[in-house]
Design a protein around this motif. Structure first.
Motif, PDB file in Angstrom:
ATOM      1  N   PRO A 190      38.815  -9.364  32.103  1.00  0.00           N
ATOM      2  CA  PRO A 190      38.344 -10.631  31.409  1.00  0.00           C
ATOM      3  C   PRO A 190      38.741 -11.940  32.310  1.00  0.00           C
ATOM      4  O   PRO A 190      38.269 -13.100  31.452  1.00  0.00           O
ATOM      5  N   GLY A 191      39.466 -11.762  33.327  1.00  0.00           N
ATOM      6  CA  GLY A 191      39.614 -13.077  33.864  1.00  0.00           C
ATOM      7  C   GLY A 191      38.574 -13.660  34.692  1.00  0.00           C
ATOM      8  O   GLY A 191      37.340 -13.254  34.593  1.00  0.00           O
ATOM      9  N   ASP A 192      38.611 -14.776  35.353  1.00  0.00           N
ATOM     10  CA  ASP A 192      37.596 -15.370  36.154  1.00  0.00           C
ATOM     11  C   ASP A 192      38.006 -15.356  37.698  1.00  0.00           C
ATOM     12  O   ASP A 192      38.789 -14.997  38.020  1.00  0.00           O
ATOM     13  N   SER A 193      36.989 -15.927  38.368  1.00  0.00           N
ATOM     14  CA  SER A 193      37.314 -15.707  40.188  1.00  0.00           C
ATOM     15  C   SER A 193      38.433 -16.521  40.410  1.00  0.00           C
ATOM     16  O   SER A 193      38.854 -16.136  41.537  1.00  0.00           O
ATOM     17  N   ARG A 194      38.836 -17.487  39.832  1.00  0.00           N
ATOM     18  CA  ARG A 194      40.220 -18.079  40.145  1.00  0.00           C
ATOM     19  C   ARG A 194      41.117 -17.301  40.299  1.00  0.00           C
ATOM     20  O   ARG A 194      42.240 -17.366  41.170  1.00  0.00           O
ATOM     21  N   THR A 195      41.246 -16.062  39.762  1.00  0.00           N
ATOM     22  CA  THR A 195      42.157 -15.046  39.708  1.00  0.00           C
ATOM     23  C   THR A 195      42.395 -14.511  41.269  1.00  0.00           C
ATOM     24  O   THR A 195      43.420 -14.231  41.866  1.00  0.00           O
ATOM     25  N   VAL A 196      41.067 -14.387  41.759  1.00  0.00           N
ATOM     26  CA  VAL A 196      41.029 -14.034  43.537  1.00  0.00           C
ATOM     27  C   VAL A 196      41.561 -15.019  44.247  1.00  0.00           C
ATOM     28  O   VAL A 196      42.669 -14.644  45.038  1.00  0.00           O
TER      29      VAL A 196
END
Length: 228
Positions: A190-196
């Motif tokens: 459920p996260g977004d690419s900022r997690t990367v």
């Protein structure tokens, strides 16, 4: 050199650029095939034993993006995209569609040759995932969930280790954040690419790079595990 990986298809409607690339690749030990439009490129990939494609974006007939889509429907051979400076070129889209690398014209032919060599080296190894990846100062054991860096065990969170292992298992390949989200976290995360970005930052704090490798940011695109 592996015979199949040594055959490079050059697709560019500019005769001078096509000839220049051809000359440098042959000097580097590659055999080549030249064509000047997208339709011929698609036919050649389907009927001949091509190991890598250097593909211009702007082509008569099918453009480079359409040719890339056609190749990816039928093959996993590596593709390096070429684009002229100032052209509208969505490099993120190209990478998501399966391009392995891209270069902007005008370019140094020696750099193109180096990138061809890097891509063919990566495709020459067994396509199966390696459980243990070793460099002189870094060992990643995904089976044991252990990382050794400069002789010491490093404590990584599971996703940090999985991200490092995935990128190290695909050296010199640029990945967008969205590709890494899919490969490491899966579509259901459920996260977004900022997690990367957060995980890359943490990895860099714990494994700062070595003589042979580096976690590198490709600005405007994503990240790669660069092997020198």
């Amino acid at each position: 050199m592996d015979d199949k990986l040594g055959k490079v298809l050059i697709v560019d409607d500019d005769i001078h650029i096509n000839e220049l690339i051809d000359m440098y690749l042959q000097s580097g030990g590659y055999s080549t095939k030249k064509c000047f439009n997208g339709n011929d490129a698609c036919n050649i990939v389907m009927t001949e034993d091509i190991g890598l494609v250097i593909l211009d974006v702007m082509l008569p007939g099918k453009d480079g993006i359409d040719v890339l889509k056609h190749i990816r429907k039928n093959s996993d051979i590596p593709v390096i995209m070429l684009t002229a400076k100032g052209e509208v070129f969505d490099k993120v889209l190209a990478l998501e569609l399966g391009a392995d690398d891209y270069m902007v014209k005008p370019f140094d032919p020696k750099e193109l040759l180096a990138r061809v060599k890097a891509v063919t080296r990566r495709y020459a190894v067994d396509n199966q995932s390696k459980d243990v990846i070793k460099y002189s100062d870094l060992t990643i054991d995904i089976g044991a969930y252990e990382v050794t860096y400069k002789g010491k065990n490093v404590k990584l969170a599971p996703k940090e280790l999985e991200l490092l292992h995935f990128m190290a298992n695909n050296p010199n390949k640029v990945f967008t954040r969205e590709q890494l989200m899919y490969e490491v976290w899966g579509y259901d995360y459920p996260g977004d690419s900022r997690t990367v970005d957060v995980h890359i930052k943490r990895l860099r704090e714990k494994v700062k790079g070595g003589d042979e490798w580096e976690l590198q940011t490709v600005w405007g695109v994503g990240y790669k595990f660069e092997v020198r």
